[in-house]
Design a protein around this motif. Structure first.
Motif, PDB file in Angstrom:
ATOM      1  N   GLN A   1      -4.685  -5.839   8.862  1.00  0.00           N
ATOM      2  CA  GLN A   1      -5.372  -4.680   9.417  1.00  0.00           C
ATOM      3  C   GLN A   1      -6.856  -4.759   9.064  1.00  0.00           C
ATOM      4  O   GLN A   1      -7.198  -4.851   7.892  1.00  0.00           O
TER       5      GLN A   1
ATOM      6  N   GLU B   1      -2.463  -7.333  -0.181  1.00  0.00           N
ATOM      7  CA  GLU B   1      -1.115  -7.426   0.370  1.00  0.00           C
ATOM      8  C   GLU B   1      -0.789  -6.224   1.253  1.00  0.00           C
ATOM      9  O   GLU B   1      -0.069  -6.338   2.238  1.00  0.00           O
ATOM     10  N   ASN B   2      -1.355  -5.053   0.895  1.00  0.00           N
ATOM     11  CA  ASN B   2      -1.177  -3.872   1.749  1.00  0.00           C
ATOM     12  C   ASN B   2      -1.758  -4.097   3.148  1.00  0.00           C
ATOM     13  O   ASN B   2      -1.326  -3.482   4.114  1.00  0.00           O
TER      14      ASN B   2
ATOM     15  N   LEU C   1      -1.763  -6.770   4.976  1.00  0.00           N
ATOM     16  CA  LEU C   1      -1.023  -7.662   5.878  1.00  0.00           C
ATOM     17  C   LEU C   1      -0.148  -6.867   6.837  1.00  0.00           C
ATOM     18  O   LEU C   1       0.538  -5.927   6.444  1.00  0.00           O
ATOM     19  N   LEU C   2      -0.197  -7.251   8.108  1.00  0.00           N
ATOM     20  CA  LEU C   2       0.549  -6.514   9.126  1.00  0.00           C
ATOM     21  C   LEU C   2       2.045  -6.795   9.084  1.00  0.00           C
ATOM     22  O   LEU C   2       2.852  -5.956   9.466  1.00  0.00           O
TER      23      LEU C   2
ATOM     24  N   ARG D   1       7.424  -2.762  -2.073  1.00  0.00           N
ATOM     25  CA  ARG D   1       6.565  -2.913  -3.253  1.00  0.00           C
ATOM     26  C   ARG D   1       6.254  -1.525  -3.757  1.00  0.00           C
ATOM     27  O   ARG D   1       6.028  -0.617  -2.961  1.00  0.00           O
TER      28      ARG D   1
ATOM     29  N   GLY E   1       3.981   1.281  -4.598  1.00  0.00           N
ATOM     30  CA  GLY E   1       2.633   1.575  -4.109  1.00  0.00           C
ATOM     31  C   GLY E   1       2.484   1.403  -2.605  1.00  0.00           C
ATOM     32  O   GLY E   1       1.562   1.941  -2.006  1.00  0.00           O
ATOM     33  N   ALA E   2       3.395   0.630  -1.995  1.00  0.00           N
ATOM     34  CA  ALA E   2       3.332   0.477  -0.528  1.00  0.00           C
ATOM     35  C   ALA E   2       3.957   1.711   0.111  1.00  0.00           C
ATOM     36  O   ALA E   2       4.819   2.357  -0.479  1.00  0.00           O
TER      37      ALA E   2
ATOM     38  N   GLU F   1       4.437   1.061   5.967  1.00  0.00           N
ATOM     39  CA  GLU F   1       4.038  -0.344   5.819  1.00  0.00           C
ATOM     40  C   GLU F   1       5.249  -1.239   5.586  1.00  0.00           C
ATOM     41  O   GLU F   1       5.358  -2.319   6.160  1.00  0.00           O
TER      42      GLU F   1
ATOM     43  N   ARG G   1       4.441   7.108  -0.516  1.00  0.00           N
ATOM     44  CA  ARG G   1       4.201   5.884  -1.301  1.00  0.00           C
ATOM     45  C   ARG G   1       5.432   5.597  -2.159  1.00  0.00           C
ATOM     46  O   ARG G   1       5.943   6.479  -2.846  1.00  0.00           O
TER      47      ARG G   1
END
Lengths: 416, 106
Positions: free
Chosen positions: A45, A61-62, A64-65, B19, B21-22, B26, B90
């Protein structure tokens, strides 16, 4: 060789490139799919790069789509660090061969261009000094994020969305921030005067300085690092970090090499086909007609367009039914201000301000020939959603009623 | 890694590892779980990652507030008391086993 499907090559691994690959697989396409990207990273993104990522609220890493195993599961071959140097089309057929800079040859029988756009470079002396940053890809953002903790005085060149978002992040960190804009107002290319004025006031209120009608003539430096920004009136703004956000240029070199019609971008029709109907293109690299804005070719630099046009492009590659076009929409987050934009305001001949800009919660609705064409909603999600819905079904909202904040916009949507 | 169990609109269940925090959005998108569009990538701008949090989990996730609450009012599918935009949830170890149903329209 002539009958077996050699597969689809998608050049460009951004939102549009990934979107085409996913749409092909979702449509049941089983031949090989290769996405070739020139960056080191898998599709990611971009919007957070100037927002949450820059502010340190999001990691790489967040961004990445898709997870790595997604590509394996969907049998999508992803090439990173791959520069396509040459493409030769077969005679009398849609297929051809692409060659990467490392010499790898990729055969294809369908081709999609999703080459994106490059940040426009500031053409002044000193633009290559250390401490001068652009903001388009992960390496840019990583570098800038690393420089922010050491910086004290930041000059942002360009008062568009990227510049203002970066300015907001820097200012929120307590840095001294000056925004330098060539035009007489911020967001000149994309918003109406009340929105420009609102953002000027909002950034100044938060402690940034905004210089309008000011052009940069040189960047000054010492020992290889930037120390100041020189303006055409002779003023020098001291700076240890300069962020340049002066727009993008669609990447059209490969399309030109293929002999495709190009303007500012690669010209496509409403089915995302280029002037060679066997080749499609999608995303920031294109110029396209849009049903909501007849008679024009528009460049839409947005995630929504990339995702939407990618689906159209994939449908065209497969000669499938064409998905309906969505209403263009955009967003920008600057400090605690959320701007949501539905439609395209370019060409408006009238606008209505709904709410009080000073309250930092208001909406500007744009009209052309008495018809609603767009809205900029500041901290007003209900208004945004109402206008997006109205535009999506070809409806309008009477300008005479739109300013009345006592009435919800969605109740004013009128079919025409 | 905390797990999320998502029921997609076609009725299938998808269990994915998240993960810490993700966001739920997502995690679902990265694993290709169908039904979540997430046009804006989690910027709280599009209301296309609408989910219904299963009753027993709602206490752990909390309900929508402020801007998210307003966006949900205008989401394409029916607004329910357990509606959330999954980009705003989250993941943490405490949320391990979170069950959500993806709204039928986005």
């Amino acid at each position: 060789m002539d009958t077996a499907e050699t597969g689809t090559l998608i050049i460009g691994a951004g939102e549009a490139g990934l979107g085409i690959a996913v749409a092909l697989r979702n449509a049941g396409y089983t031949a090989p799919v290769t996405i070739s990207g020139s960056e080191a990273d898998a599709p990611y993104q971009r919007p957070p790069l100037s927002k949450e990522f820059l502010a340190g609220e999001m990691d790489e890493e967040n961004l990445l789509l898709r997870a790595n195993n997604f590509y394996q599961d969907k049998e999508i071959r992803l090439l990173t660090n791959a520069h396509i140097e040459d493409i030769v089309l077969d005679d009398n057929a849609a297929g051809g061969t692409a060659t990467t800079s490392s010499g790898t040859e990729i055969r294809f029988d369908r081709l999609a261009l999703a080459t994106g756009a490059s940040p426009r470079r500031l053409p002044v002396p000193g633009a290559d000094l250390d401490g001068v940053c652009y903001l388009r890809d992960i390496p840019d953002a990583r570098r800038l994020r690393g420089l922010l903790p050491e910086a004290r005085r930041v000059v942002v060149v360009g008062g568009g969305y990227i510049g203002l978002e970066a300015a907001a992040v820097a200012r929120t960190r307590g840095l001294e921030v000056t925004v330098v804009e060539t035009f007489e107002r911020l967001l000149q290319r994309v918003a109406a005067p009340p929105i420009s004025e609102f953002f000027r006031a909002a950034h100044e209120k938060r402690g940034a300085r905004v210089l309008l009608g000011a052009s940069v003539t040189a960047l000054q430096g010492s020992a290889g690092s930037v120390t100041g920004v020189e303006l055409s009136d002779g003023t020098v703004l001291p700076a240890d970090l300069v962020i340049i956000g002066i727009g993008v240029e669609p990447r059209i070199e490969l399309a030109q090499k293929l002999g495709l019609d190009c303007g500012r971008g690669i010209i496509v029709d409403d089915a995302a086909r280029t002037s060679n109907p066997a080749i499609v293109a999608a995303g920031d690299c294109t110029m396209q007609p849009h049903p909501l804005y007849p008679g024009e070719l528009i460049c839409l630099e947005s995630v929504q367009n990339a995702a939407d046009q990618a689906k159209v492009a994939a449908a065209s590659l497969l000669d499938g039914p064409r998905p309906e076009r969505a209403v263009p929409w955009f967003w920008s987050n600057q400090a605690d201000i959320r701007l949501q934009i539905a439609g395209l305001s370019a060409g408006f001949d009238d606008y209505v301000i709904r709410g009080e800009p000073g309250s930092e919660q208001f909406t500007v609705l744009y009209y052309r020939g008495g018809r609603l064409i767009a809205a900029d909603a500041v901290n007003s999600p209900h208004d945004f959603m109402a206008v997006k819905r109205a535009l999506g079904k070809g409806a309008t909202i009477d300008p005479a009623d739109a300013a009345n904040v006592g009435v919800q916009l969605k109740t004013l949507i009128r079919e025409t | 890694m905390p797990k999320i169990i998502l029921r997609s609109p076609d009725g299938n269940l998808h269990t994915v590892d998240a993960r810490v925090g993700a966001s739920v959005m997502e995690t679902a998108v990265k694993h290709g779980v169908p039904g979540i569009v997430a046009e804006c990538g989690g910027a709280l701008s599009c209301a296309t990652c609408h989910v219904y949090v299963s009753g027993s989990c709602l206490e752990r996730t909390g309900t929508a507030e402020d801007f998210e609450d307003e966006m949900l009012d205008d989401a394409a599918a029916e607004r329910r008391p357990n509606s959330r935009l999954s980009c705003q949830i989250r993941m943490s170890d405490e949320l391990d086993g979170l069950e959500v149903e993806i709204a039928p329209e986005q």
